[in-house]
Scaffold this motif. Structure first.
Motif, PDB file in Angstrom:
ATOM      1  N   LEU A  73      -2.375  10.723   0.545  1.00  0.00           N
ATOM      2  CA  LEU A  73      -0.897  10.590   0.668  1.00  0.00           C
ATOM      3  C   LEU A  73      -0.264   9.641  -0.067  1.00  0.00           C
ATOM      4  CD1 LEU A  73       1.307  11.758   2.808  1.00  0.00           C
ATOM      5  CD2 LEU A  73       0.718   9.526   4.112  1.00  0.00           C
ATOM      6  N   PHE A  74       0.747  10.063  -0.844  1.00  0.00           N
ATOM      7  CA  PHE A  74       1.526   9.268  -1.741  1.00  0.00           C
ATOM      8  C   PHE A  74       2.928   8.824  -1.241  1.00  0.00           C
ATOM      9  CE2 PHE A  74      -0.913  11.366  -5.115  1.00  0.00           C
ATOM     10  CZ  PHE A  74      -2.055  10.431  -4.972  1.00  0.00           C
ATOM     11  N   GLN A  75       3.259   7.610  -1.043  1.00  0.00           N
ATOM     12  CA  GLN A  75       4.607   7.401  -0.618  1.00  0.00           C
ATOM     13  C   GLN A  75       5.406   7.105  -1.625  1.00  0.00           C
ATOM     14  OE1 GLN A  75       4.452   3.877   2.279  1.00  0.00           O
ATOM     15  NE2 GLN A  75       6.604   3.197   1.522  1.00  0.00           N
ATOM     16  N   PHE A  76       6.697   7.697  -1.400  1.00  0.00           N
ATOM     17  CA  PHE A  76       7.827   7.337  -2.464  1.00  0.00           C
ATOM     18  C   PHE A  76       8.912   6.695  -1.632  1.00  0.00           C
ATOM     19  CE2 PHE A  76       5.383  10.802  -4.421  1.00  0.00           C
ATOM     20  CZ  PHE A  76       5.309  10.262  -5.771  1.00  0.00           C
ATOM     21  N   CYS A 135       1.065   6.756   6.612  1.00  0.00           N
ATOM     22  CA  CYS A 135      -0.689   6.829   6.565  1.00  0.00           C
ATOM     23  C   CYS A 135      -0.834   8.038   7.157  1.00  0.00           C
ATOM     24  CB  CYS A 135      -0.747   5.761   7.833  1.00  0.00           C
ATOM     25  SG  CYS A 135      -2.601   5.560   8.209  1.00  0.00           S
ATOM     26  N   VAL A 136      -2.138   8.409   6.710  1.00  0.00           N
ATOM     27  CA  VAL A 136      -2.657   9.717   7.203  1.00  0.00           C
ATOM     28  C   VAL A 136      -3.985   9.523   7.696  1.00  0.00           C
ATOM     29  CG1 VAL A 136      -4.019  10.089   4.919  1.00  0.00           C
ATOM     30  CG2 VAL A 136      -3.321  12.112   6.272  1.00  0.00           C
ATOM     31  N   SER A 137      -4.243  10.164   8.784  1.00  0.00           N
ATOM     32  CA  SER A 137      -5.557  10.155   9.673  1.00  0.00           C
ATOM     33  C   SER A 137      -6.805  10.268   8.680  1.00  0.00           C
ATOM     34  CB  SER A 137      -5.454  10.826  10.956  1.00  0.00           C
ATOM     35  OG  SER A 137      -5.560  11.956  10.458  1.00  0.00           O
ATOM     36  N   PRO A 138      -7.900   9.676   8.989  1.00  0.00           N
ATOM     37  CA  PRO A 138      -9.143  10.245   8.392  1.00  0.00           C
ATOM     38  C   PRO A 138      -9.586  11.649   8.166  1.00  0.00           C
ATOM     39  CG  PRO A 138      -9.526   8.398   9.649  1.00  0.00           C
ATOM     40  CD  PRO A 138      -8.081   8.763  10.136  1.00  0.00           C
ATOM     41  N   CYS A 139      -9.109  12.558   9.235  1.00  0.00           N
ATOM     42  CA  CYS A 139      -9.619  13.598   9.461  1.00  0.00           C
ATOM     43  C   CYS A 139      -8.419  14.601   8.556  1.00  0.00           C
ATOM     44  CB  CYS A 139      -9.666  14.347  10.824  1.00  0.00           C
ATOM     45  SG  CYS A 139      -8.241  13.946  11.665  1.00  0.00           S
ATOM     46  N   GLY A 140      -7.370  13.744   8.376  1.00  0.00           N
ATOM     47  CA  GLY A 140      -6.452  14.734   7.402  1.00  0.00           C
ATOM     48  C   GLY A 140      -5.703  15.633   8.427  1.00  0.00           C
ATOM     49  N   THR A 141      -5.497  15.303   9.852  1.00  0.00           N
ATOM     50  CA  THR A 141      -4.636  16.236  10.496  1.00  0.00           C
ATOM     51  C   THR A 141      -3.409  15.485  10.988  1.00  0.00           C
ATOM     52  OG1 THR A 141      -5.927  15.660  12.534  1.00  0.00           O
ATOM     53  CG2 THR A 141      -6.581  17.613  11.568  1.00  0.00           C
ATOM     54  N   TRP A 142      -3.385  14.173  10.888  1.00  0.00           N
ATOM     55  CA  TRP A 142      -2.242  13.414  11.397  1.00  0.00           C
ATOM     56  C   TRP A 142      -1.708  12.689  10.378  1.00  0.00           C
ATOM     57  CZ3 TRP A 142      -0.461  14.621  16.099  1.00  0.00           C
ATOM     58  CH2 TRP A 142      -1.642  15.061  17.213  1.00  0.00           C
ATOM     59  N   LEU A 143      -0.409  12.705  10.184  1.00  0.00           N
ATOM     60  CA  LEU A 143       0.566  12.031   9.255  1.00  0.00           C
ATOM     61  C   LEU A 143       1.605  11.422   9.714  1.00  0.00           C
ATOM     62  CD1 LEU A 143       1.152  13.962   6.030  1.00  0.00           C
ATOM     63  CD2 LEU A 143       2.967  12.400   6.887  1.00  0.00           C
ATOM     64  N   GLY A 144       1.691  10.172   9.513  1.00  0.00           N
ATOM     65  CA  GLY A 144       2.852   9.179  10.068  1.00  0.00           C
ATOM     66  C   GLY A 144       3.494   8.319   9.054  1.00  0.00           C
ATOM     67  N   TYR A 145       4.770   8.154   9.286  1.00  0.00           N
ATOM     68  CA  TYR A 145       5.433   7.133   8.387  1.00  0.00           C
ATOM     69  C   TYR A 145       6.617   6.655   9.256  1.00  0.00           C
ATOM     70  CZ  TYR A 145       9.543  10.350   7.837  1.00  0.00           C
ATOM     71  OH  TYR A 145      10.753  11.100   8.062  1.00  0.00           O
ATOM     72  N   SER A 146       7.215   5.329   8.799  1.00  0.00           N
ATOM     73  CA  SER A 146       8.024   4.803   9.590  1.00  0.00           C
ATOM     74  C   SER A 146       9.299   4.166   8.548  1.00  0.00           C
ATOM     75  CB  SER A 146       7.568   3.511  10.321  1.00  0.00           C
ATOM     76  OG  SER A 146       7.485   2.363   9.589  1.00  0.00           O
ATOM     77  N   THR A 147      10.366   4.174   9.195  1.00  0.00           N
ATOM     78  CA  THR A 147      11.485   3.394   8.363  1.00  0.00           C
ATOM     79  C   THR A 147      11.875   2.181   9.116  1.00  0.00           C
ATOM     80  OG1 THR A 147      13.221   4.603   9.579  1.00  0.00           O
ATOM     81  CG2 THR A 147      12.321   5.662   7.583  1.00  0.00           C
ATOM     82  N   ALA A 148      12.972   1.567   8.915  1.00  0.00           N
ATOM     83  CA  ALA A 148      13.178   0.355   9.454  1.00  0.00           C
ATOM     84  C   ALA A 148      13.532   0.494  10.995  1.00  0.00           C
ATOM     85  CB  ALA A 148      14.478  -0.436   8.765  1.00  0.00           C
ATOM     86  N   ARG A 163       0.848  -1.158  -0.074  1.00  0.00           N
ATOM     87  CA  ARG A 163       0.003  -0.070   0.107  1.00  0.00           C
ATOM     88  C   ARG A 163       0.784   1.234  -0.077  1.00  0.00           C
ATOM     89  NH1 ARG A 163      -4.506   1.409   4.458  1.00  0.00           N
ATOM     90  NH2 ARG A 163      -2.626   2.544   5.454  1.00  0.00           N
ATOM     91  N   LEU A 164       0.733   1.987  -0.988  1.00  0.00           N
ATOM     92  CA  LEU A 164       1.700   3.228  -1.389  1.00  0.00           C
ATOM     93  C   LEU A 164       0.804   4.341  -1.095  1.00  0.00           C
ATOM     94  CD1 LEU A 164       4.071   2.126  -4.049  1.00  0.00           C
ATOM     95  CD2 LEU A 164       4.392   2.098  -1.470  1.00  0.00           C
ATOM     96  N   VAL A 165      -0.327   4.488  -1.087  1.00  0.00           N
ATOM     97  CA  VAL A 165      -1.418   5.184  -1.158  1.00  0.00           C
ATOM     98  C   VAL A 165      -2.246   5.208   0.167  1.00  0.00           C
ATOM     99  CG1 VAL A 165      -3.091   6.721  -2.268  1.00  0.00           C
ATOM    100  CG2 VAL A 165      -1.194   5.404  -3.650  1.00  0.00           C
ATOM    101  N   SER A 166      -2.430   6.391   0.800  1.00  0.00           N
ATOM    102  CA  SER A 166      -3.376   6.314   1.868  1.00  0.00           C
ATOM    103  C   SER A 166      -4.247   7.491   1.749  1.00  0.00           C
ATOM    104  CB  SER A 166      -2.896   6.224   3.247  1.00  0.00           C
ATOM    105  OG  SER A 166      -1.887   7.120   3.452  1.00  0.00           O
ATOM    106  N   CYS A 167      -5.517   7.244   2.209  1.00  0.00           N
ATOM    107  CA  CYS A 167      -6.603   8.412   1.998  1.00  0.00           C
ATOM    108  C   CYS A 167      -7.209   8.965   3.272  1.00  0.00           C
ATOM    109  CB  CYS A 167      -7.658   7.706   1.122  1.00  0.00           C
ATOM    110  SG  CYS A 167      -8.876   8.621   0.823  1.00  0.00           S
ATOM    111  N   ALA A 168      -7.046  10.165   3.104  1.00  0.00           N
ATOM    112  CA  ALA A 168      -7.953  10.843   4.414  1.00  0.00           C
ATOM    113  C   ALA A 168      -9.490  11.043   3.907  1.00  0.00           C
ATOM    114  CB  ALA A 168      -7.335  12.062   4.795  1.00  0.00           C
ATOM    115  N   ARG A 169     -10.180  10.260   4.152  1.00  0.00           N
ATOM    116  CA  ARG A 169     -11.490  10.212   3.499  1.00  0.00           C
ATOM    117  C   ARG A 169     -12.407  11.752   3.978  1.00  0.00           C
ATOM    118  NH1 ARG A 169     -14.648   5.236   5.293  1.00  0.00           N
ATOM    119  NH2 ARG A 169     -12.712   4.813   5.938  1.00  0.00           N
TER     120      ARG A 169
END
Lengths: 427, 834
Positions: free
Chosen positions: A347-350, A396-409, A335-341
């Motif tokens: 949110l696109f992940q590269f 990931c992005v939260s449904p309300c669009g206010t939070w955005l998170g990502y992780s590396t190893a 999953r490279l795309v997450s959606c804040a409905r």
């Protein structure tokens, strides 16, 4: 049925990374794949070629070669000069050991999986012992000039064949000496260009198969040093080669995107004399086929066009079913795309950054299949570059669009998005 | 029907060479071809037709050498018989009657006295089966062969669709998208099929098949130009094939070289492709002229030959160099020009290759010359409109040639009239005038005013067109003396345009003295004065358009003959302007003899052609032959004979000075002959020189040639000395001339011998002297070949002894001499064993 607005999202400019190398687990059912960005993926044949594991890439880790050793331990080596063992349960690189010979071009495990041989830039072939918890340098084999581009063990682990530019040589493991050195460009009239041996295989009957940049697949008797057969399969370079376990079939990949199968067939029916014959051509790729693998029932090829193609051999498949279908993995199975409905954000992940977009909107309604005029164009809100050399594993992005998170190893990052002013704040 | 000893219809050229693959004799000296109902034997070195073996009643569909005796040939025909020939002597040895149509023939060395033929399956249409026929050993000449056993069912009708594998272990048949392999020993039948749907413009239909001679590999050609090489086909599942692709259209035939290292393929591109070692490496032999129909290899691998769709045979060296081509009557798609006789060479002229005019020599059955008229590159593509030659006319002396070419378009034809002048220096026609769009519509007829003895300015060309006019073209002097065409002083231009009631002009014809021109306009024939261009009179015989007109000749020049669509042949008297007589006949061809007053007319009624020969002043024909041949006769021509034939019968006086030739719709050339069969065949039925012991290796060929040469020269000398009184060239000299130059010793060496042989020696020269001379000669050769070692020298001594023997016994009978020669040969082989 309700009414849906379908957004045509044409602003996700993901460039997938090409396939650099493939490794089939010997007598196992897994396939390891390394991409040019350093990511390693593991597929499971038994589970319908399911993408089991993904280890994200690393800026400093370009994988040139992968191999399975000691059962299910996966090792990778690359131009950084390190041999890396992957932790398949934690999906990360576990340990790295320096090869000590500059960039590593090739690596091969012996038949029992106890030893690893690496071919280095400086022309040396080094043997490493696979020990619990890591690898241990064992010895250096005879060193000659010219980078070692490919390696192949004899199935009985007595010899190793190393391909280089213009030549290949066969090294005796016990003595560590080069026992045969063969020029591959000898039969070419105009030797203006160098002839690169891109792939090599040492068969149990003492035949060395080389694939070179002149488009030839050649079969040598290394003990006599003679050329047994030569097949010009392509006008461009042959980049990769893989032999079936029964040694009756070979698959080669070329830089035109075509793969060819060569089969060992009897010259006369029922006779014992056999010959290699180029049989089936396949054109599934649009770019160089850098990696091929030969599973018992299928030909597997991966190219710089980022496709992984699994072509089953019809004569080996017993019944019609999933196994008998040609498979192409063209897009990432993650999953490279997450959606804040609620906030209508995407949110696109590269590999090393994230992009946050607001979807366009319209006020009009229309019939099925009609293209509606936009009153507000899609908007690129934020581009977020990740820190450090590690690639992003998930986001990931939260449904309300206010939070955005990502992780590396190794790390997890969380950001808060303010939509009015479009600003980011690290939490 | 006519009585015995009467006229017979004889084929003299053309015909389809397309029945079967050609076969080389075992020593590659002769090429055997199925041609219509005949088998032709050509010499590979001289391209001559050496023999024509007739006897089948229908198309010959297969020829194969007898695998147990390479001097014999099997041939199969649609008439249901297999014949065994001694092709060296041209004698049919045996005829086996099978009883149903035979569509292809195959022989196998391992099959004993059985051969394989393809026959239609009983009770089913368009299904064929491969059966093996046991050829019983019986005493008589005509035998029944009824022991048939079916090998394969559902095979294709074409001989190219079946091939026998290595050492006859299996047989392969392809049809549509199915391939079946039958293994004789294991009695195993494997079927494979390709996908029938046409994907990506590909068409998987099989077109031909060939088997590797030493390995188990099958090559198949496909309709989309691909070649597939099948291996491992004894497994139902694990079979595999690789693909070679160069041809853009159907692969017409495939052949493996003798060792199997090379594969030859050919198709409509007229390019022979040689594939090396089943890899993509390939060599080409392009520009072979016309689509390749069959490819065959000689058994020693030195030669290969391609049969083309236009009946040309090309012989190609093993290094893929064009060697020579045998071309008889080239088959063109449509003979639009008609049969025209070139007054200069007496050759028959008609359409040849697309856009070319062929000059065909009747006597030698060879093409003399091909003149490129259209002068455009011919591109093979389906549906492409090409310019083609439609009309040809020669002036009386053959100095001028007029040609009309048109592009086949219905609405607006692109026409061009060209006038060619015969140049004595270059011995060929040179383009003099080119007239674009001479008429607004198709040109229907064209003729020169035939006034041979008069001066050049009386030369007039008349063309008639569907645009309702006829045009008269005359030569004009060029008024531009210092232009760059200064030496070309004449050109052609239009002088007069005539029309009649806006009818389409269909035919034109000049009277013998050139004073009158007859032009037919649909239903009406108009007669014009050729000096003032006044309309003199008109004739009409409704209903029906005029199909052909011609003037009578010599004593009958006051008559005008016309044939109409509605089946009337009318003869009008020009003096009285009245109909002299008419006959109810559906005339398709009307041909006057230029040397006599006879006119030949061929009618086509209820599917048979009948010939009528008459004089215009007598309403009764002087000769009638009904059912001339089973094909429709399209064209006819009288060709003047070189010397008048001496025929006993009064009835055939009309054939004395000219020969009547017909062209049928299968483009076979036929003629009428008064001579009985044997007499006609005599010139060709000379004994062919036979090499009875086959050379095995190239080395022995080389050595053997050297050895043979010397005795031959010696015999040359001896024979010539003895027989030089004979007027005709001795067979030895002919042999010398027919041997290819590259195998002969140097000219300086041959020259004295040759000149000696031509000198008239003294009659009283004793045999001893001759012997001495021979010995001297052999000594000389010994000096030449000193370095060759002892063995050769010994043999040479031997030779001279033998030759002496031969000299002494030269008065023996021929058969004895032959025996001696045989003994000598045996002796050689015995020595060379050391």
């Amino acid at each position: 049925m309700g009414e849906f607005e379908v957004h045509r999202v044409r602003f996700f400019g993901l460039v997938p990374a090409g396939v650099r190398c493939l490794a089939c687990q010997p007598r196992g059912s897994r396939l390891a794949l390394a991409r040019t960005d350093g990511a390693v993926e593991v597929y499971n044949f038994a589970a319908n070629y399911y993408q089991e594991k993904v280890i994200p890439g690393h800026e400093a880790r370009a994988v040139e070669s992968l191999c399975w050793a000691a059962g299910d331990r996966l090792f990778g080596a690359g131009l950084s000069g390190d041999i890396t063992e992957y932790d398949l349960s934690r999906l990360s690189a576990a340990r790295a050991a320096d090869g000590g010979g500059g960039p590593i071009w090739s690596m091969a495990a012996n038949g029992t999986g106890t030893q690893l041989a690496i071919g280095c830039e400086d022309g040396s072939v080094k043997i490493f012992q696979v020990v619990p918890g890591g690898i241990q340098f064992e010895r250096n084999l005879d060193r000659r000039k010219g980078r070692v581009l490919c390696l192949s063990w004899h199935p009985s682990d007595t010899h190793i064949a190393a391909g280089s530019i213009d030549i290949f040589r066969v090294i005796d493991i016990a003595s560590g000496q080069t026992v045969q050195r063969i020029m591959v460009n000898y039969h070419v009239e105009k030797v203006k260009r160098e002839c690169v041996v891109w792939a090599i295989a040492l068969l149990s009957r003492g035949t060395v198969v080389t694939a070179d940049s002149f488009g030839r697949v050649q079969f040598w008797d290394w003990q006599q040093g003679t050329l047994a057969e030569s097949h010009t399969v392509s006008t461009s370079a042959v980049l990769s080669l893989a032999v079936a376990e029964k040694e009756d079939s070979i698959v080669v990949g070329t830089s035109t995107g075509a793969t060819y199968q060569l089969q060992l067939l009897p010259v006369k029916l029922g006779g014992s004399e056999k010959r290699w014959v180029r049989t089936k051509p396949f054109q599934h790729h649009s770019h160089d086929v850098r990696a091929v693998a030969h599973s018992p029932t299928a030909l597997i090829s991966g190219g710089l066009d980022a496709q992984l193609v699994i072509r089953p051999l019809m004569e080996k498949v017993q019944k019609k079913g999933y196994d008998a279908v040609l498979r192409k993995f063209t897009f990432p199975h993650r999953r490279l795309v997450s959606c804040a409905r609620k906030a209508r954000l995407l949110l696109f992940q590269f590999s090393q950054h994230l992009e946050l977009w607001r979807l366009g909107s319209t006020r009009e309604t229309g019939k099925d299949g009609e293209v509606l005029p936009l009153c507000r164009m899609p908007e690129h809100l934020v581009q977020l570059k990740s820190k450090g050399p590690e690639h992003i594993y998930c986001s990931c992005v939260s449904p309300c669009g206010t939070w955005l998170g990502y992780s590396t190893a190794s790390r997890f990052h969380l950001y808060r998005v303010r939509c009015d002013g479009v600003s980011l704040r690290k939490v | 029907m006519v009585a015995a000893g009467a006229l017979r219809v004889v084929r003299c050229g053309g015909g389809a060479l397309r029945g079967a693959r050609a076969v080389f004799s075992a020593d590659s000296k002769y090429l055997l071809c199925a041609s219509g109902d005949f088998v032709k034997v050509y010499s590979v070195t001289t391209e001559e037709t050496l023999r024509l073996m007739g006897g089948h009643a229908d198309l010959v569909t297969g020829i194969q050498l007898n695998p147990h005796n390479h001097m014999q040939l099997y041939s199969s025909s649609l008439d249901g018989s297999i014949k065994l020939w001694d092709f060296m002597d041209g004698i049919p040895i045996k005829t086996f009657t099978v009883g149903c149509k035979l569509l292809a023939l195959y022989t196998l060395a391992s099959a004993g006295d059985s051969v394989f033929v393809v026959i239609p399956k009983k009770g089913e249409r368009d299904t064929f089966q491969l059966v093996s026929v046991k050829l019983t050993k019986g005493a008589g000449q005509d035998l029944e062969a009824k022991e048939l056993s079916v090998v394969l069912d559902g095979v294709g009708a074409s001989p190219k669709q079946i091939a026998f594998g290595r050492e006859g272990e299996y047989v392969v048949s392809v049809k549509e998208v199915n391939l079946q392999v039958y293994f004789f020993k294991r009695k195993l039948l494997n079927r494979f099929s390709l996908r029938a749907v046409k994907t990506k413009g590909g068409d998987n239909q099989f077109s031909c098949v060939a088997c590797h001679p030493t390995e188990d590999c099958i090559a198949t050609g496909h309709a989309d130009g691909k070649i597939r090489l099948w291996r491992n086909f004894h497994h139902r599942k694990e079979y595999t094939y690789s693909t070679l692709h160069w041809h853009h259209d159907i692969v017409m035939d495939l052949a493996f070289s003798v060792e199997g290292t090379r594969l030859l393929s050919g198709g409509v591109e007229a390019v022979l492709v040689q594939w090396h070692n089943e890899s993509c490496q390939k060599d080409f032999l392009p520009r072979l002229g016309s689509p390749i129909e069959y490819i065959s290899m000689s058994s020693d691998g030195a030669l290969c030959c391609t049969l083309h769709t236009d009946n040309r045979i090309t012989i190609i060296n093993s290094n893929l160099r064009f060697s020579r081509s045998i071309q008889g009557l080239i088959k063109s798609r449509d003979v639009k020009t008609g049969l025209v006789v070139d007054p200069r060479t007496k050759a028959l002229v008609m359409n040849g290759e697309p856009g070319h005019l062929q000059f065909y020599c009747l006597q030698s059955d060879q093409q003399l010359f091909s003149l490129d008229i259209v002068q455009r590159q011919y591109i093979h593509e389906a549906g492409l409109k090409q310019s083609d030659l439609v009309k040809v006319a020669f002036s009386a002396q053959g100095t001028w040639l007029a040609t009309v070419e048109e592009r086949e378009e219905v609405t607006d034809p692109e026409l061009e009239l060209k006038l060619w002048f015969y140049e004595e220096e270059t011995q060929s026609f040179k383009l003099n005038t080119r007239i674009n769009t001479p008429h607004d519509n198709h040109i229907t007829d064209m003729s020169f005013r035939d006034m041979g003895e008069l001066e050049d300015d009386s030369l007039i060309l008349v063309t008639t067109g569907r645009d309702c006019v006829f045009k008269v073209w005359v030569m004009v002097e060029d008024t531009d003396p210092e232009g760059k065409y200064a030496q070309q002083s004449v050109s052609w231009s239009c002088d007069f345009v005539g029309s009649y009631h806006n009818y389409q002009a269909t035919n034109c014809c000049f009277s013998e003295d050139g004073s009158l021109l007859a032009v037919s306009f649909e239903e009406t024939v108009t007669v014009w004065d050729s000096v003032t261009w006044d309309l003199k009179c008109t004739f009409c015989h409704p209903p029906g358009n005029i199909r052909n007109i011609c003037f009578g000749r010599l004593t009958c020049s006051k008559y005008l003959i016309g044939a109409t669509d509605y089946g009337f042949l009318c003869c009008w008297n020009l003096l009285t302007c009245a109909l002299e007589w008419s006959a109810h006949l559906n005339i398709v061809v009307l041909q006057p003899d230029p040397l006599s007053e006879h006119i030949a007319a061929v009618s086509w009624l209820s599917k048979e052609s009948s010939l009528f020969v008459f004089k215009p002043n007598e309403p009764q024909p002087i000769y009638i032959q009904r059912n001339l041949c089973k094909e429709k006769i399209l064209l006819a021509a009288f060709v003047p004979r070189d010397e008048p034939e001496t025929t006993g019968s009064e009835k055939y006086l009309w054939l004395r000075r000219s020969q009547l030739l017909f062209l049928t719709d299968t483009q076979e050339l036929m003629t009428l002959s008064t001579k009985p069969l044997e007499e006609r065949l005599t010139p060709s039925s000379k004994q062919l020189a036979v090499e009875e012991s086959l050379p095995v290796t190239p080395f022995s060929v080389l050595l053997g040639k050297h050895r043979r040469q010397q005795p031959q020269e010696d015999t040359d000398l001896g024979k010539l000395v003895v027989h030089n009184k004979h007027e005709q060239a001795s067979p030895a000299v002919r042999e010398l001339l027919h041997t290819p130059a590259h195998v002969l010793p140097s000219a300086s060496f041959l020259c004295p011998i040759f000149i000696n042989s031509l000198l008239i020696s003294k009659e009283n020269k004793s045999a001893e002297e001759v012997a001495n001379e021979v010995e001297m000669e052999s000594e000389k050769t010994e000096d030449d070949s000193d370095e060759e070692g002892d063995v050769t020298e010994m043999e040479q001594e031997d030779t001279s002894h033998m030759e002496l023997l031969g000299e002494v016994t030269c008065k023996l009978s021929k058969s004895q001499e032959k025996e001696l020669r045989k003994i000598r040969k045996m002796d050689y082989s015995w020595i060379s064993a050391f």
